[in-house]
Structures are given as C-alpha cells and as structure tokens.
Write an enzyme that holds these catalytic residues in place. Structure first.
Site, mmCIF file in Angstrom:
data_model
loop_
_atom_site.group_PDB
_atom_site.id
_atom_site.type_symbol
_atom_site.label_atom_id
_atom_site.label_comp_id
_atom_site.label_asym_id
_atom_site.label_seq_id
_atom_site.Cartn_x
_atom_site.Cartn_y
_atom_site.Cartn_z
ATOM 1 N N SER A 139 -27.049 -8.163 -42.448
ATOM 2 C CA SER A 139 -26.405 -8.795 -41.488
ATOM 3 C C SER A 139 -27.599 -8.793 -40.286
ATOM 4 O O SER A 139 -28.486 -7.545 -40.081
ATOM 5 C CB SER A 139 -25.220 -8.371 -41.127
ATOM 6 O OG SER A 139 -24.729 -8.653 -39.755
ATOM 7 N N TYR A 152 -19.427 -1.116 -38.387
ATOM 8 C CA TYR A 152 -20.133 -2.157 -39.221
ATOM 9 C C TYR A 152 -21.771 -2.297 -39.186
ATOM 10 O O TYR A 152 -22.404 -2.287 -39.921
ATOM 11 C CB TYR A 152 -19.459 -3.727 -39.133
ATOM 12 C CG TYR A 152 -20.032 -4.582 -39.762
ATOM 13 C CD1 TYR A 152 -19.748 -4.927 -41.196
ATOM 14 C CD2 TYR A 152 -20.892 -5.537 -39.312
ATOM 15 C CE1 TYR A 152 -20.035 -5.945 -41.792
ATOM 16 C CE2 TYR A 152 -21.265 -6.597 -40.074
ATOM 17 C CZ TYR A 152 -20.872 -6.812 -41.574
ATOM 18 O OH TYR A 152 -21.594 -7.672 -42.269
#
Length: 246
Positions: A139, A152
């Site tokens: 990501s 995250y």
C-alpha cells in the site's frame, strides 16, 4: 498453462489479478483463505470468467503454525506455481491510539506477522523450485504511515520492507518479488470510507500488476503518479507532514 496461487483467496484485488492474467493465456487458480463457502464461490466466479479451477484450502493468516503445511500442500498439488499473489490483509483500527485493542492487534497480526509468515513460506517453496514470481500487495500507506492510519500503515510498512529485502536475497535464484503499492482502492474493505485523491479500482491495480509482471519491475505504484507524489512527501519535515489533511 499458468498456475497461480492466491493467498487471501476472496480478495477483490487478488481475484482481479487472476482474471487479468487469464486474459493473456490459460490460467489455473488455487485459492487459500478464510471461509470455504466464500472460497468456492470465488473459484466458481473465476471459472465463469474463463479461469480453470484448481483447489481451495482454508487458512487464516493468524494461524502461523499451519502455514508451512498448507503452502507445501498447495505447491505439491499444483506441481509448483508460476505466480503467487499475496493478497492477505485487513484494514480496521482507523482510530490509531484510540483504536480498540483487539482490533489493532488483529490488523498487526494479520497484515504483518501472518502475511510475513506466508511470504516466507511461499518464497522458500519458489526458491526450492528455482522459478516463479511472488506478487505482494502492499500500500502507499507503507511508504510513510500517517497519524490517521498509523496501525495499518505500520503493518504494511513492515511487510513491504520484508518483501523488498527478500527480493534482494532471492535475486539470483530464479525467483522474483513484485511489490504493488496501490493508493486508496474502492472495494468492500474500504466501503464507508471517504475515497482519497487518486483513488483506484481492483481492475486498475490488476492491469498495472500484469503489465509490471511483463517487465523487470520490482515495485509498481497504482496509479503510477503516486510514485512522484510520494517521492516528495516522504521528505517533508514532520511538522509539515502531520498538518496535512491525510
């Protein structure tokens, strides 16, 4: 025939990558993930799109003691894999320091510890056969975790770093690692969240990934202009970074 192992077998992005690979030639898909009914449904969907069905196997990323057994069984049944797609992950714990403790632990255990374990086992199997590519869905949050997505982002940063380092470690073994860094992807996992600038879709991530597989790329950003954006943002002073509306 291209054999593909999808870890996180119900991932929308992972399934889009498998379907996109199937557009370029015959593909047999093997799915590993949570929930046999959901896995069987995903495999049936792939078959309708022209992808040959392999087998499914249930496994939770946090069940690390079972990882070696399940990965080894998949490789044995398939006779090896040309592509392994690591699409395991949960979002959650968006409140950072105020996030629910159990939810925060689940994100860290799944997105780094569990995913990292599956990455290691898959690379060992690929290296033993001297061929294959491991695609790791990371990501842009891994590039510089932000306060609003600290847990995250940090977990993805750990997985991203592990994948990049192991890519160097296996560079001369016939095995390749491709790290994919999408921005905000509009999926079930992000439902209810406000889409970020330069949002993308599973299909766009799949297209970029398959294009990168055809080259010698080790990292791909989706959309590609995020590479330039983060080349600047990673160097912003922390007082400036923390004030950005991210």
């Amino acid at each position: 025939m291209t054999n593909v192992l999808l870890l996180g077998g119900t991932s929308e992005i992972g399934l889009a990558i498998v379907r996109r690979l199937g557009q370029d030639g015959p593909v047999t898909a093997y799915l590993v993930g949570r929930g046999r009914d959901r896995l069987e449904s995903a495999l049936a969907e792939l078959k309708r799109s022209g992808v040959a069905g392999g087998v499914v196997d249930e496994l939770d990323a946090i069940e690390a003691p079972r990882h070696r057994e399940v990965i080894a069984r998949a490789f044995e049944q398939a006779g090896g894999f040309d592509v392994v797609v690591m699409a395991v992950g949960v979002l959650g714990a968006q409140a950072g320091l105020d996030a629910d403790r159990e939810e925060a632990l689940e994100v860290m255990e799944t997105d780094f510890v569990g995913s990292g374990s599956l990455l290691l086992e898959s690379l060992r199997e690929l290296r033993a056969r001297g061929r294959g590519t491991l695609v790791v869905l990371s990501s842009v949050a891994a590039e510089r975790p932000r306060a609003s997505n600290a847990i995250y982002g940090a977990a993805k940063a750990g997985l991203d770093s592990l994948a990049q380092a192991l890519a160097d470690a296996t560079a001369d073994t016939g095995v390749r690692v491709l790290v994919v860094r999408p921005g905000f992807v509009i999926t079930r996992m992000t439902a209810g969240l406000e889409p970020a600038p330069m949002s993308t879709t599973p299909e766009a991530v799949a297209d970029a990934t398959v294009r990168a597989l055809a080259t010698g790329a080790h990292t791909v950003w989706v959309p590609g202009r995020l590479r330039v954006v983060f080349a600047i943002m990673r160097h912003l002073p922390r007082p400036v970074w923390r004030r950005l509306p991210l």
